[in-house]
Design a protein around this motif. Structure first.
Motif, PDB file in Angstrom:
ATOM      1  N   VAL A   1      10.328 -15.254  11.508  1.00 54.08           N
ATOM      2  CA  VAL A   1       9.598 -14.481  10.379  1.00 54.08           C
ATOM      3  C   VAL A   1       7.922 -14.847  10.283  1.00 54.08           C
ATOM      4  N   ILE A   2       7.425 -14.767  10.078  1.00 58.73           N
ATOM      5  CA  ILE A   2       6.070 -15.664   9.713  1.00 58.73           C
ATOM      6  C   ILE A   2       5.147 -15.048   8.123  1.00 58.73           C
ATOM      7  N   LEU A   3       5.235 -15.680   6.942  1.00 55.64           N
ATOM      8  CA  LEU A   3       6.152 -16.374   5.768  1.00 55.64           C
ATOM      9  C   LEU A   3       4.597 -16.434   4.991  1.00 55.64           C
ATOM     10  N   LEU A   4       3.926 -15.968   4.268  1.00 55.49           N
ATOM     11  CA  LEU A   4       2.668 -16.229   3.517  1.00 55.49           C
ATOM     12  C   LEU A   4       3.978 -16.887   2.109  1.00 55.49           C
ATOM     13  N   SER A   5       3.940 -17.522   1.509  1.00 55.72           N
ATOM     14  CA  SER A   5       4.745 -18.396   0.329  1.00 55.72           C
ATOM     15  C   SER A   5       3.905 -18.991   0.043  1.00 55.72           C
ATOM     16  N   PRO A   6       3.048 -19.191  -0.619  1.00 56.22           N
ATOM     17  CA  PRO A   6       2.125 -20.723  -0.462  1.00 56.22           C
ATOM     18  C   PRO A   6       2.244 -22.104  -1.162  1.00 56.22           C
TER      19      PRO A   6
ATOM     20  N   GLU B   1      -3.702 -11.616  -5.777  1.00 57.88           N
ATOM     21  CA  GLU B   1      -3.671 -10.526  -4.782  1.00 57.88           C
ATOM     22  C   GLU B   1      -4.811 -10.283  -3.892  1.00 57.88           C
ATOM     23  N   VAL B   2      -5.641 -11.643  -3.816  1.00 58.81           N
ATOM     24  CA  VAL B   2      -6.502 -11.191  -2.862  1.00 58.81           C
ATOM     25  C   VAL B   2      -6.913 -11.670  -1.788  1.00 58.81           C
ATOM     26  N   ARG B   3      -5.371 -13.049  -2.131  1.00 56.12           N
ATOM     27  CA  ARG B   3      -5.611 -13.412  -0.993  1.00 56.12           C
ATOM     28  C   ARG B   3      -4.026 -12.738  -0.353  1.00 56.12           C
ATOM     29  N   GLY B   4      -3.172 -12.270  -1.074  1.00 58.71           N
ATOM     30  CA  GLY B   4      -2.725 -11.638  -0.281  1.00 58.71           C
ATOM     31  C   GLY B   4      -3.480 -10.437   0.496  1.00 58.71           C
ATOM     32  N   ASP B   5      -4.108 -10.119   0.363  1.00 61.76           N
ATOM     33  CA  ASP B   5      -4.933  -8.658   0.802  1.00 61.76           C
ATOM     34  C   ASP B   5      -5.511  -9.254   2.082  1.00 61.76           C
ATOM     35  N   ILE B   6      -5.847 -10.747   1.665  1.00 65.92           N
ATOM     36  CA  ILE B   6      -6.698 -11.223   2.990  1.00 65.92           C
ATOM     37  C   ILE B   6      -5.495 -11.527   4.776  1.00 65.92           C
ATOM     38  N   PHE B   7      -4.151 -11.373   3.832  1.00 62.65           N
ATOM     39  CA  PHE B   7      -3.039 -11.842   4.625  1.00 62.65           C
ATOM     40  C   PHE B   7      -3.169 -10.759   5.180  1.00 62.65           C
ATOM     41  N   ILE B   8      -2.647  -9.631   4.345  1.00 64.79           N
ATOM     42  CA  ILE B   8      -2.592  -8.013   5.334  1.00 64.79           C
ATOM     43  C   ILE B   8      -3.730  -7.169   6.094  1.00 64.79           C
ATOM     44  N   ASN B   9      -5.057  -8.500   5.765  1.00 62.15           N
ATOM     45  CA  ASN B   9      -5.412  -7.443   6.643  1.00 62.15           C
ATOM     46  C   ASN B   9      -5.924  -8.233   8.314  1.00 62.15           C
TER      47      ASN B   9
ATOM     48  N   GLY C   1       5.486  -5.550   8.104  1.00 61.58           N
ATOM     49  CA  GLY C   1       4.994  -4.643   9.704  1.00 61.58           C
ATOM     50  C   GLY C   1       5.562  -6.452  10.176  1.00 61.58           C
ATOM     51  N   GLU C   2       5.799  -5.431  11.533  1.00 60.57           N
ATOM     52  CA  GLU C   2       5.750  -6.237  13.308  1.00 60.57           C
ATOM     53  C   GLU C   2       5.829  -5.999  14.025  1.00 60.57           C
ATOM     54  N   ILE C   3       5.347  -7.061  14.913  1.00 66.89           N
ATOM     55  CA  ILE C   3       4.573  -7.073  16.257  1.00 66.89           C
ATOM     56  C   ILE C   3       5.290  -8.253  17.075  1.00 66.89           C
ATOM     57  N   GLU C   4       5.861  -7.315  18.051  1.00 67.03           N
ATOM     58  CA  GLU C   4       6.209  -8.134  19.032  1.00 67.03           C
ATOM     59  C   GLU C   4       7.395  -8.862  18.840  1.00 67.03           C
ATOM     60  N   GLY C   5       8.083  -8.362  17.640  1.00 70.08           N
ATOM     61  CA  GLY C   5       9.127  -9.142  17.577  1.00 70.08           C
ATOM     62  C   GLY C   5       9.066  -9.540  16.551  1.00 70.08           C
ATOM     63  N   ARG C   6       8.151 -10.089  16.154  1.00 68.96           N
ATOM     64  CA  ARG C   6       7.982 -11.071  14.666  1.00 68.96           C
ATOM     65  C   ARG C   6       7.586 -10.363  13.522  1.00 68.96           C
ATOM     66  N   LYS C   7       8.407 -10.421  12.393  1.00 67.97           N
ATOM     67  CA  LYS C   7       8.094  -9.694  11.368  1.00 67.97           C
ATOM     68  C   LYS C   7       7.352 -10.053  10.365  1.00 67.97           C
ATOM     69  N   PHE C   8       6.658 -10.005   9.818  1.00 75.02           N
ATOM     70  CA  PHE C   8       5.324 -10.597   9.000  1.00 75.02           C
ATOM     71  C   PHE C   8       5.758 -10.560   6.697  1.00 75.02           C
ATOM     72  N   TYR C   9       5.482 -11.323   6.139  1.00 73.45           N
ATOM     73  CA  TYR C   9       5.953 -10.681   4.420  1.00 73.45           C
ATOM     74  C   TYR C   9       5.687 -11.860   4.134  1.00 73.45           C
ATOM     75  N   ASN C  10       4.691 -10.821   3.243  1.00 73.14           N
ATOM     76  CA  ASN C  10       3.152 -11.240   1.830  1.00 73.14           C
ATOM     77  C   ASN C  10       4.246 -11.671   0.894  1.00 73.14           C
ATOM     78  N   ASP C  11       3.935 -12.891   0.638  1.00 69.80           N
ATOM     79  CA  ASP C  11       4.039 -13.404  -0.963  1.00 69.80           C
ATOM     80  C   ASP C  11       3.977 -14.105  -1.315  1.00 69.80           C
ATOM     81  N   SER C  12       2.193 -13.562  -1.632  1.00 70.62           N
ATOM     82  CA  SER C  12       1.512 -14.557  -1.838  1.00 70.62           C
ATOM     83  C   SER C  12       1.313 -14.306  -3.777  1.00 70.62           C
ATOM     84  N   LYS C  13       2.407 -13.827  -4.322  1.00 71.21           N
ATOM     85  CA  LYS C  13       2.797 -13.846  -5.862  1.00 71.21           C
ATOM     86  C   LYS C  13       3.926 -15.553  -5.997  1.00 71.21           C
TER      87      LYS C  13
END
Length: 450
Positions: free
Chosen positions: A419-424, A436-444, A319-331
């Protein structure tokens, strides 16, 4: 489900449980086989084995005793995760006992045709895209394999009106003897799983098994931009259908003048596709080819491509918050996956990275960090990633305790348009049970910011 008699009174050993082993044991029992299940986990800690025991299936737990093979088994159904250099498997091979994996059983009883997807990267996204396209086109697809219900359970419910879309690993493909998908896809090939296969050649050979039993009536969709996959396609008996992001393909899917085509048919403008990344464009091309070969309409394909935002934890748009787009690439549990994620964006990136230290360095990331303005690190590899970020000239480098704390820190050090990107680039096991647990924590954590 096809009514086959091949297993009536046949003595079969199911080696290794997990979901595929349970599925295979239940199916074989239903088909009239004399089934013995052998799993390494003790019975007291093994609810799956306890459930099979209650059905009257013979269960031996706690170890894999080689002498068990003296009981006259006619077939072994092996859990894909058990390597062929395992002592039990080697002994079975010496005795001449045939060894298959659960997907072979599923094929033998299925009334539905298969679309099967394999490759080093992109399998899950491609499988999901095809499933969604067939669903949008009212083709009654069922999804099976590594990202769905095990194939032997799906095949029991499938009819000739369905199509089973299945993701397959090289481990599964080493255990087939007749499996013949109507459409097979090889997304790409890179060096991987050498601890299991031993050599790159053995790994590639296992992947090539996906087309081994195909005939002229079948289709084999291959990456036309990769010499290794294209060569396998040329050797196949099936009709070879290449896809390419670089070149025109008269018999396949390709990009030309910012449009996606299948053969001579214009499907969609690239800018209208929601899923980001050059690697995802390859996945999309192969999925479009499979959909078209299954007579899915262009309208249904376009509907999916303009709404599908990605498989969970695989460059998933949150999703997007104040113009920042968040991406979950925990895989992204390795460097190659993070490289692909970084190339997906042209805007400034705040990268969240770190995790289990496997002893490797991260210098390979440096050429891909030119768009990264800030790095937020966590986990065991934090110091190594910080060192690489410094080498790349990144000025803002921050360390936090975990992914949950990384999200608000990343937001504070970002601007609208970033872009705020979780890609570990690392596995999760130093702090989290699974990616998956890591990605869910990021989403939350992202949702908490809203």
């Amino acid at each position: 489900m096809r009514d086959i008699k091949d297993y009536v009174h046949k003595k079969v050993l199911v080696l290794g449980l997990a979901k595929s082993g349970v599925g295979a044991a239940n199916l074989l029992h239903r088909l009239g086989a004399f089934v013995t299940v052998n799993d390494n986990k003790p019975l007291s800690e093994n609810p799956e084995a306890q459930g099979l025991l209650e059905q009257g299936i013979t269960v031996i737990c706690g170890s894999h005793p080689v002498e068990l093979l003296d009981d006259g088994f006619e077939l072994i159904v092996k859990n894909p995760g058990i390597p062929y250099h395992n002592e039990m498997i080697q002994a079975a091979i010496e005795k001449g006992i045939p060894i298959i994996t659960e997907v072979e059983l599923a094929y033998q009883i299925s009334e539905a045709p298969f679309i099967a997807i394999t490759g080093t990267n992109g399998k899950t996204t491609t499988t999901t895209l095809i499933f969604e396209m067939l669903k949008a086109g009212n083709k009654a697809p069922l999804i099976a394999g590594n990202i769905g219900t095990v194939a032997s359970e799906v095949a029991q419910q499938a009819t000739s009106e369905n199509t089973i879309v299945i993701e397959l690993s090289s481990f599964q493909l080493m255990g087939i003897t007749t499996f013949k998908p109507r459409i097979a896809i090889l997304t790409n090939l890179y060096e991987a799983h050498l601890d299991y296969h031993g050599t790159k050649g053995e790994y590639w050979s296992a992947k090539a098994n996906i087309t081994k039993y195909q005939t002229e009536e079948d289709y084999f969709i291959v990456n036309g931009d990769q010499e290794s996959t294209f060569e396998i396609g040329q050797k196949s008996k099936a009709d070879c259908v290449p896809f390419s992001t670089r070149e025109f393909q008269s018999n396949g899917a390709y990009v030309l003048d910012d449009y996606l085509y299948f053969k001579d048919e214009k499907i969609i403008e690239i800018s209208d596709i929601v899923l980001p990344g050059a690697h995802n464009l390859e996945n999309i091309l192969s999925a479009v080819a499979a959909a078209k070969l299954t007579n899915v309409s262009n309208e249904a394909i376009v509907e999916v491509l303009t709404t599908f935002t990605g498989v969970k934890h695989r460059l998933q748009y949150i999703g997007e918050i104040e113009g920042r787009k968040f991406y979950n690439d925990s895989k992204a549990t390795n460097i190659l996956a993070t490289e692909k994620a970084l190339t997906a964006f042209k805007t400034p990136i705040v990268l969240l990275a770190g995790g289990l230290d496997r002893g490797n360095g991260f210098d390979e990331l440096i050429p891909f960090l030119h768009n990264v303005k800030t790095v937020v690190t966590f986990g065991q590899t934090a110091p190594k990633i910080e060192e690489v970020a410094q080498k790349a000239g990144i000025k803002t480098i921050l360390r936090v305790d975990n992914v949950e704390k990384a999200v608000p820190v990343a937001f504070t050090h970002s601007n609208a348009g970033d872009v705020i990107l979780l890609s570990p680039a690392c596995a999760s096991w130093d702090q989290y049970k699974t990616f998956e647990v890591r990605g869910d924590i990021f989403i939350n954590a992202v949702h908490k910011l809203k």
